[in-house]
Scaffold this active site. Structure first.
Site, PDB file in Angstrom:
ATOM      1  N   HIS A 306       0.856  -1.183   0.000  1.00  0.00           N
ATOM      2  CA  HIS A 306       0.000   0.000   0.000  1.00  0.00           C
ATOM      3  C   HIS A 306       0.886   1.225   0.000  1.00  0.00           C
ATOM      4  O   HIS A 306       1.952   1.218   0.609  1.00  0.00           O
ATOM      5  CB  HIS A 306      -0.904   0.000   1.248  1.00  0.00           C
ATOM      6  N   ASP A 364      -7.947  -5.559   0.192  1.00  0.00           N
ATOM      7  CA  ASP A 364      -8.408  -6.324  -0.961  1.00  0.00           C
ATOM      8  C   ASP A 364      -8.013  -7.781  -0.906  1.00  0.00           C
ATOM      9  O   ASP A 364      -8.532  -8.598  -1.660  1.00  0.00           O
ATOM     10  CB  ASP A 364      -7.847  -5.695  -2.248  1.00  0.00           C
TER      11      ASP A 364
HETATM   12  N1  CMC Z   1       4.145  -7.605  -4.787  1.00  0.00           N
HETATM   13  C1  CMC Z   1       5.491  -7.582  -4.965  1.00  0.00           C
HETATM   14  N2  CMC Z   1       6.263  -6.495  -4.847  1.00  0.00           N
HETATM   15  C2  CMC Z   1       5.629  -5.347  -4.542  1.00  0.00           C
HETATM   16  C3  CMC Z   1       4.246  -5.278  -4.340  1.00  0.00           C
HETATM   17  C4  CMC Z   1       3.494  -6.460  -4.470  1.00  0.00           C
HETATM   18  N3  CMC Z   1       2.177  -6.467  -4.293  1.00  0.00           N
HETATM   19  N4  CMC Z   1       3.899  -4.009  -4.038  1.00  0.00           N
HETATM   20  C5  CMC Z   1       5.033  -3.290  -4.054  1.00  0.00           C
HETATM   21  N5  CMC Z   1       6.086  -4.105  -4.361  1.00  0.00           N
HETATM   22  C6  CMC Z   1       7.483  -3.692  -4.419  1.00  0.00           C
HETATM   23  C7  CMC Z   1       7.768  -2.918  -5.703  1.00  0.00           C
HETATM   24  O1  CMC Z   1       8.185  -3.785  -6.742  1.00  0.00           O
HETATM   25  C8  CMC Z   1       8.850  -1.968  -5.259  1.00  0.00           C
HETATM   26  O2  CMC Z   1      10.062  -2.675  -5.242  1.00  0.00           O
HETATM   27  P1  CMC Z   1      11.441  -1.902  -5.595  1.00  0.00           P
HETATM   28  O3  CMC Z   1      11.611  -0.872  -4.514  1.00  0.00           O
HETATM   29  O4  CMC Z   1      12.481  -2.989  -5.546  1.00  0.00           O
HETATM   30  O5  CMC Z   1      11.262  -1.297  -6.956  1.00  0.00           O
HETATM   31  C9  CMC Z   1       8.479  -1.628  -3.814  1.00  0.00           C
HETATM   32  O6  CMC Z   1       7.724  -2.773  -3.359  1.00  0.00           O
HETATM   33  C10 CMC Z   1       7.643  -0.378  -3.667  1.00  0.00           C
HETATM   34  O7  CMC Z   1       6.526  -0.488  -4.544  1.00  0.00           O
HETATM   35  P2  CMC Z   1       5.869   0.751  -5.309  1.00  0.00           P
HETATM   36  O8  CMC Z   1       5.100   0.236  -6.492  1.00  0.00           O
HETATM   37  O9  CMC Z   1       6.906   1.786  -5.566  1.00  0.00           O
HETATM   38  O10 CMC Z   1       4.867   1.278  -4.198  1.00  0.00           O
HETATM   39  P3  CMC Z   1       3.637   2.196  -4.439  1.00  0.00           P
HETATM   40  O11 CMC Z   1       3.368   2.879  -3.163  1.00  0.00           O
HETATM   41  O12 CMC Z   1       3.805   3.020  -5.660  1.00  0.00           O
HETATM   42  O13 CMC Z   1       2.447   1.142  -4.781  1.00  0.00           O
HETATM   43  C11 CMC Z   1       0.621  -0.322  -4.605  1.00  0.00           C
HETATM   44  C12 CMC Z   1       1.466   0.750  -3.897  1.00  0.00           C
HETATM   45  C13 CMC Z   1      -0.616  -0.630  -3.755  1.00  0.00           C
HETATM   46  C14 CMC Z   1       0.135   0.196  -5.984  1.00  0.00           C
HETATM   47  C15 CMC Z   1       1.490  -1.591  -4.797  1.00  0.00           C
HETATM   48  O14 CMC Z   1       1.902  -2.084  -3.525  1.00  0.00           O
HETATM   49  C16 CMC Z   1       0.768  -2.677  -5.585  1.00  0.00           C
HETATM   50  O15 CMC Z   1       0.788  -2.660  -6.818  1.00  0.00           O
HETATM   51  N6  CMC Z   1       0.085  -3.652  -4.870  1.00  0.00           N
HETATM   52  C17 CMC Z   1      -0.713  -4.645  -5.524  1.00  0.00           C
HETATM   53  C18 CMC Z   1      -2.044  -4.053  -5.918  1.00  0.00           C
HETATM   54  C19 CMC Z   1      -2.944  -3.836  -4.712  1.00  0.00           C
HETATM   55  O16 CMC Z   1      -3.107  -4.710  -3.878  1.00  0.00           O
HETATM   56  N7  CMC Z   1      -3.596  -2.659  -4.675  1.00  0.00           N
HETATM   57  C20 CMC Z   1      -4.587  -2.333  -3.642  1.00  0.00           C
HETATM   58  C21 CMC Z   1      -4.227  -1.167  -2.793  1.00  0.00           C
HETATM   59  S1  CMC Z   1      -5.317  -1.067  -1.381  1.00  0.00           S
HETATM   60  C22 CMC Z   1      -6.804  -0.537  -2.020  1.00  0.00           C
HETATM   61  C23 CMC Z   1      -6.819   0.898  -2.361  1.00  0.00           C
HETATM   62  O17 CMC Z   1      -6.579   1.736  -1.469  1.00  0.00           O
HETATM   63  O18 CMC Z   1      -7.131   1.191  -3.530  1.00  0.00           O
END
Ligand code: CMC
Length: 430
Positions: A306, A364
């Protein structure tokens, strides 16, 4: 006493900025005069360090795993309150008295029907349309039907529009579902509670009696409470940005629904359940965990991570409990997807990659299993999220419209494209 002055040295020149303190949470550096003072912008793709507005509605402490609606912890609201009470709280800022609550419930309940002509909108969609596509279109179309609540300068019209959307969203969502599965629309029943009425509109059919199970209605209601608001997430910021131009409230909420649809946001519950199905059995989990950790593989564990929570999402805990209650009530003893989910959570929470990156299950992760057990197809999951989030979007939109310092939202950019050049006639281009 905290020093409320921030200094920024830009190419040899020092500039002062005020530090503003909230009631809780991180303080902010007020850089609104930065461009005037320095001829520069800030650069923050994804807004990871940018507060886009001042708000009194919802507070999240992502490190602690805390979520407060108007100061009240989500756990207490989910345990002791109901969704319409949370709606009142988000909209008006305080929990209602008994008289206020009865009045609010009655006002929402008597707005649940939609204009009969709107029914024809649905048949314009292809039978296999995704219900979120139907939602984006039909909610936007509300502005074509309720002209008497589109004047955003009139506080009465703003409130009528707000109540209309909270009241009508379940009806529209249920109609999107009925259209999707090819069943006749079921009209709202004002003798039922908000969540019970929604289940009735989704699952009743004209040829037999449908009795709403109170345990399932309570679970549905709790799911709505958990999704009601989440401060300045992507869809809420979309609603605020759309509304900042003075667009009508129905159009702004349609914009929020469009943003919510994406798999990184509201679409994650659908994606999480599809992922659990794809994993299929506990034996396959290690392979998927390895893929999630592989930088060259775009696969992510859906329902994990998240932007704000760097601890267990407090909503996920309540959701997990609700999942067990629903499965227990329905007598589902063995759900292979639940087994996969529990084991996956255990493995990921003990894995160095997920620990180091602070990736915990989000809401989720468990909501999909519950919604599926309640009888919804995966395509409806994000629709339910949109239904519940409508009140949050509206409360945030109202707060913005009522803020005297509100201006149209207009981010800047770091331009890296071509510099000025002359037009080349087509016969001279290569
Ligand atoms: N599985 C594997 N690796 C992950 C995941 C995951 N679900 N989420 C983040 N990472 C890794 C990502 O690859 C990155 O690694 P590195 O630093 O080596 O590049 C690091 O963790 C940080 O990730 P980010 O994408 O920069 O983080 P963000 O804050 O931009 O993204 C997120 C947050 C929710 C979009 C992301 O964690 C994700 O895609 N999760 C899966 C989708 C999901 O469950 N979304 C629901 C969010 S809760 C409901 C809502 O509020 O809408």
């Amino acid at each position: 006493m905290a020093d409320n002055n921030a200094k920024l040295n830009v190419r040899g020149a020092a500039h002062d900025f005020d530090v503003l303190d909230g009631s809780i949470g991180p303080s902010v550096v007020n850089i609104s005069s930065l461009y005037k003072d320095t001829d520069m912008f800030t650069y923050d793709p994804g807004f990871t360090s940018t507060a886009s507005c001042e708000s009194k509605i919802t507070y999240i402490d992502g490190d602690e795993g805390t979520l407060l609606y108007r100061g009240y912890p989500i756990e207490q609201l989910a345990d002791h309150g109901d969704f319409l009470e949370s709606c009142y709280l988000l909209l008006y800022g305080e929990l209602p008295t008994k008289v206020q609550k009865d009045d609010f419930v009655s006002r929402v309940t008597y707005h649940t029907m939609i204009h009969e002509q709107m029914n024809r909108f649905f048949s314009g969609f292809r039978r296999d349309a995704h219900p979120m596509a139907i939602m984006v279109g039909t909610v936007g179309a509300l502005s074509a039907f309720y002209h008497d609540s589109t004047d955003i300068a009139d506080p009465h019209q703003r409130m009528v529009a707000s109540l209309r959307m909270i009241a009508k969203m379940p009806t529209i969502a249920a109609m999107a579902y009925k259209y999707h599965v090819g069943q006749p629309f079921v009209y709202p029943r004002n003798d039922l509670g908000y969540a019970a009425n929604f289940l009735h509109m989704c699952f009743a059919v004209p040829c037999e009696e449908y009795k709403v199970n109170p345990v399932l209605a309570r679970a549905m209601d709790r799911i709505f409470i958990l999704h009601a608001d989440h401060e300045q997430n992507a869809s809420t910021s979309t609603v605020r940005l759309a509304g900042s131009s003075g667009a009508n409230p129905f159009a702004c909420i349609a914009a929020g629904i469009a943003c919510l649809w994406g798999p990184a946001h509201g679409g994650a519950n659908e994606a999480a359940l599809n992922m659990l199905s794809e994993i299929g059995s506990v034996d396959n989990i290690p392979e998927y965990v390895e893929r999630a950790k592989d930088k060259d593989d775009p696969f992510r564990l859906m329902g994990f991570g998240h932007r704000v929570y760097k601890n267990y999402d407090p909503r996920a805990r309540i959701m997990q409990k609700t999942t067990h209650e629903v499965l227990g009530e329905l007598g589902i003893k063995d759900d292979p997807l639940l087994d996969v989910a529990i084991e996956l959570e255990k493995i990921a929470l003990n894995d160095e990659y997920f620990i180091e990156k602070k990736l915990y299950p989000n809401i989720d992760f468990y909501s999909g299993i519950t919604l599926r057990a309640l009888g919804f197809p995966t395509t409806m999951f994000t629709v339910l999220f949109a239904l519940a989030r409508t009140v949050g979007w509206i409360a945030q939109w109202k707060e913005m419209v009522e803020d005297p310092s509100q201006r149209i939202g207009r981010p800047r950019q770091l331009y890296t494209g071509a510099t000025k050049r002359d037009y080349t006639p087509i016969d001279q281009r290569r």
